[in-house]
Each structure stands twice: as C-alpha cells, then as structure tokens.
Design a protein around this motif. Sequence first.
Motif, PDB file in Angstrom:
ATOM      1  N   GLY A  47      -6.515   4.134   3.710  1.00  0.00           N
ATOM      2  CA  GLY A  47      -5.605   4.251   5.169  1.00  0.00           C
ATOM      3  C   GLY A  47      -6.570   4.385   6.330  1.00  0.00           C
ATOM      4  N   SER A  48      -5.763   4.674   7.530  1.00  0.00           N
ATOM      5  CA  SER A  48      -6.705   3.567   8.869  1.00  0.00           C
ATOM      6  C   SER A  48      -5.688   4.208  10.382  1.00  0.00           C
ATOM      7  CB  SER A  48      -6.135   2.539   8.230  1.00  0.00           C
ATOM      8  OG  SER A  48      -6.108   1.430  10.073  1.00  0.00           O
ATOM      9  N   TYR A  49      -6.921   4.462  11.227  1.00  0.00           N
ATOM     10  CA  TYR A  49      -6.530   4.980  11.884  1.00  0.00           C
ATOM     11  C   TYR A  49      -6.696   4.557  13.295  1.00  0.00           C
ATOM     12  CZ  TYR A  49      -6.268   7.731  16.433  1.00  0.00           C
ATOM     13  OH  TYR A  49      -5.916   8.064  17.566  1.00  0.00           O
ATOM     14  N   GLY A  50      -6.144   3.834  13.874  1.00  0.00           N
ATOM     15  CA  GLY A  50      -6.206   3.150  15.233  1.00  0.00           C
ATOM     16  C   GLY A  50      -6.516   1.297  14.256  1.00  0.00           C
ATOM     17  N   GLU A 107      -4.521  -1.883  13.343  1.00  0.00           N
ATOM     18  CA  GLU A 107      -3.871  -2.691  12.259  1.00  0.00           C
ATOM     19  C   GLU A 107      -4.024  -3.165  11.230  1.00  0.00           C
ATOM     20  OE1 GLU A 107      -0.552  -3.600  14.784  1.00  0.00           O
ATOM     21  OE2 GLU A 107      -0.834  -1.363  16.065  1.00  0.00           O
TER      22      GLU A 107
END
Length: 98
Positions: A92-95, A97
């Motif tokens: 999972g990742s937010y902001g 890449e």
Amino acid sequence: METILIRYRVRPEDLAEHMVLLRAVHEELARTRPAGLRYVTLRLDDGRSFVDIAVGPELPGPLPGMESFRRLRVGLEGRCEERSSAGFTVAGSYGFEV
C-alpha cells in the motif's frame, strides 16, 4: 521495475565516516541524475540504522559504476554491526511512487 531494500546498522565509531561517504553518493546521484533510478536512504531514530531503497530497471543499474557508491560499499561490511537486503513489493502507498 525492480526494487531492492537494504537495511544496516553502522558501528558508533564508524558513523561519521559513513555519513561522509553516504553524502557523496547522494551528491553524485544529484549531479548525474541516472535515468530511471530512484534511490532513497532513510536514517532511523537510533541514529545508526539505515534503510536504502532503490527502484529502477535492471538493478543495481548505474550504482556499481559510480565512484562514490563503490567507496561506500567497499567497507560497508566492516562498518556494520548487522546488514540484510531483500526485494519487496508495495502492499500500500499514498503519495510515494515505488
């Protein structure tokens, strides 16, 4: 795209030297801007543990050809109390890449 994560902890007596070598790597990366490579070094709260994350095609890519990276890596085993590396996938990742 390949990913590599390296985690290591530097001995206290080698920390100052390690920081100089590490700074040189990131300065050379900023100067040469290798296409497709993303490389981040995180310094953990204990001040002596680090995590390097490299993302790019066909890793290690240009890193072994960089003089500053060779200087950093040549004595890393001797400066470290512990070291490990692994590939990874992002769960999972937010902001960020990867």
